[in-house]
Design a protein around this motif. Structure first.
Motif, PDB file in Angstrom:
ATOM      1  N   LEU A  54       0.826  -1.201   0.000  1.00 34.23           N
ATOM      2  CA  LEU A  54       0.000   0.000   0.000  1.00 34.23           C
ATOM      3  C   LEU A  54       0.869   1.263   0.000  1.00 34.23           C
ATOM      4  O   LEU A  54       0.551   2.247  -0.666  1.00 34.23           O
ATOM      5  CB  LEU A  54      -0.920   0.003   1.222  1.00 34.23           C
ATOM      6  N   ALA A  55       1.971   1.209   0.766  1.00 34.73           N
ATOM      7  CA  ALA A  55       2.858   2.365   0.863  1.00 34.73           C
ATOM      8  C   ALA A  55       3.489   2.703  -0.485  1.00 34.73           C
ATOM      9  O   ALA A  55       3.699   3.882  -0.811  1.00 34.73           O
ATOM     10  CB  ALA A  55       3.943   2.111   1.897  1.00 34.73           C
ATOM     11  N   SER A  56       3.794   1.672  -1.263  1.00 33.66           N
ATOM     12  CA  SER A  56       4.433   1.905  -2.561  1.00 33.66           C
ATOM     13  C   SER A  56       3.531   2.729  -3.480  1.00 33.66           C
ATOM     14  O   SER A  56       4.010   3.479  -4.331  1.00 33.66           O
ATOM     15  CB  SER A  56       4.793   0.573  -3.224  1.00 33.66           C
ATOM     16  N   VAL A 240       6.261  10.631   8.335  1.00 38.21           N
ATOM     17  CA  VAL A 240       6.113   9.290   7.769  1.00 38.21           C
ATOM     18  C   VAL A 240       5.650   8.277   8.817  1.00 38.21           C
ATOM     19  O   VAL A 240       5.066   7.253   8.484  1.00 38.21           O
ATOM     20  CB  VAL A 240       7.435   8.831   7.109  1.00 38.21           C
ATOM     21  N   VAL A 241       5.874   8.571  10.097  1.00 31.37           N
ATOM     22  CA  VAL A 241       5.395   7.680  11.156  1.00 31.37           C
ATOM     23  C   VAL A 241       3.871   7.638  11.133  1.00 31.37           C
ATOM     24  O   VAL A 241       3.259   6.563  11.174  1.00 31.37           O
ATOM     25  CB  VAL A 241       5.915   8.136  12.538  1.00 31.37           C
ATOM     26  N   ASP A 246      -1.360   5.096   9.580  1.00 30.60           N
ATOM     27  CA  ASP A 246      -2.602   5.164   8.807  1.00 30.60           C
ATOM     28  C   ASP A 246      -2.712   4.001   7.831  1.00 30.60           C
ATOM     29  O   ASP A 246      -3.801   3.433   7.641  1.00 30.60           O
ATOM     30  CB  ASP A 246      -2.686   6.489   8.049  1.00 30.60           C
ATOM     31  N   LEU A 247      -1.604   3.643   7.206  1.00 29.41           N
ATOM     32  CA  LEU A 247      -1.607   2.515   6.271  1.00 29.41           C
ATOM     33  C   LEU A 247      -1.837   1.202   7.010  1.00 29.41           C
ATOM     34  O   LEU A 247      -2.620   0.354   6.569  1.00 29.41           O
ATOM     35  CB  LEU A 247      -0.284   2.465   5.505  1.00 29.41           C
ATOM     36  N   LYS A 254      -6.852  -4.511   7.474  1.00 30.40           N
ATOM     37  CA  LYS A 254      -7.783  -5.267   8.314  1.00 30.40           C
ATOM     38  C   LYS A 254      -8.399  -6.426   7.527  1.00 30.40           C
ATOM     39  O   LYS A 254      -8.492  -7.555   8.025  1.00 30.40           O
ATOM     40  CB  LYS A 254      -8.894  -4.358   8.843  1.00 30.40           C
ATOM     41  N   GLN A 255      -8.802  -6.154   6.301  1.00 32.87           N
ATOM     42  CA  GLN A 255      -9.368  -7.201   5.458  1.00 32.87           C
ATOM     43  C   GLN A 255      -8.338  -8.296   5.181  1.00 32.87           C
ATOM     44  O   GLN A 255      -8.654  -9.494   5.208  1.00 32.87           O
ATOM     45  CB  GLN A 255      -9.859  -6.603   4.131  1.00 32.87           C
TER      46      GLN A 255
END
Length: 269
Positions: A54-56, A240-241, A246-247, A254-255
């Motif tokens: 997700l971060a990418s 970024v923390v 958040d990510l 969660k899913q």
């Protein structure tokens, strides 16, 4: 006059270079264009890989650094070898901070791994004979957690008020004279056949191919041992923390947890 102008230009140039040199520091944890995150092998690593995916999409590169024990991720974080870690419960974190004089802080909750009892010799607690050998983690907080698990299972009682701080010396009643053997938590799955039963942290159980909800002979009830994200004190306000938190606490993660771990790992936020 020309000499003065030249010297002024040199001073100005040095100032500009110094300012440019300090720009990396201003970038905080992403100064080398990646965020290094310490985890233990197994579910923590798998969840982090999903977070990294997700971060990418947001242009952030996350590099997992995988450890095989519970001590080194905090040591590595304290010494600046990694940027943050995600692998431990709060009681263990507090103990490590105090024992080793680390200046680490918790910034968010992650997931819960119910601790279970496992055996290759019996399928029910009632089958444990008098004097049976029972393994448990040898680190203070997970050892105390295991003793609370044994108490929940009705095997022993421990001195009141100690909670997770209890040790095997604090067992008040042991009617079946069980022998409690302290073992390295990461090695207990491999040593399960050498004892009659053992308490195993779910991350190590899952890594060994055990399914806590199916393979345990007793599992922690209403676990309050939520894992956390830790950083160094000076990094707590780094932008970024919060992005990482958040990510991690997103619906997508969660899913992923719900679908891949089927109750063996539970979102704790």
């Amino acid at each position: 006059m020309k000499k003065g102008l030249f010297l002024g230009f040199v001073v100005l140039l040095i100032g500009l270079l110094a300012a440019c040199g300090g720009s990396d520091e201003a970038e905080g944890l992403l100064e080398d264009d990646k965020l290094t995150v310490g985890v233990t092998a197994g579910p923590h690593e798998e969840i982090l890989e999903k977070v990294a995916e997700l971060a990418s999409e947001d242009g952030i590169t996350i590099e997992p650094v995988v450890f095989s024990d519970y001590v080194m991720p905090n040591v590595a974080l304290s010494e600046g070898e990694i940027d943050m870690n995600s692998f431990q419960t709060e009681p263990f974190f507090d103990h490590m901070n105090e024992e080793r004089g680390l200046e680490l802080i918790k910034v968010a909750d992650t997931v819960t791994f119910p601790m279970g009892m496992y055996s290759e010799k019996v399928t029910d607690l009632k089958e444990l004979e008098d004097g049976a050998s029972i393994g448990l983690p040898n680190d203070p907080t997970n050892g105390g957690r295991a003793l609370l698990l044994f108490e929940q299972a009705g095997l022993i009682t421990i001195e009141e008020g100690l909670g997770v701080n209890a040790s095997i010396n604090d067992i008040a009643e042991n009617p079946n004279n069980f022998e409690f053997i302290e073992l390295d938590p990461a090695q207990i799955p491999r040593q399960l056949g050498e004892v009659d039963a053992a308490a195993i942290n779910s991350n190590f159980a899952l890594e060994a191919g055990l399914v806590p909800g199916e393979d345990s002979i007793f599992i922690e009830q209403d676990s309050q041992f939520v894992n956390l994200i830790a950083v160094r004190e000076e990094s707590k306000d780094d932008e970024v923390v919060q992005q990482f938190i958040d990510l991690y606490q997103s619906d997508e993660v969660k899913q992923f947890i719900d679908e891949n771990f089927e109750g063996s790992v539970v979102p704790g936020w």
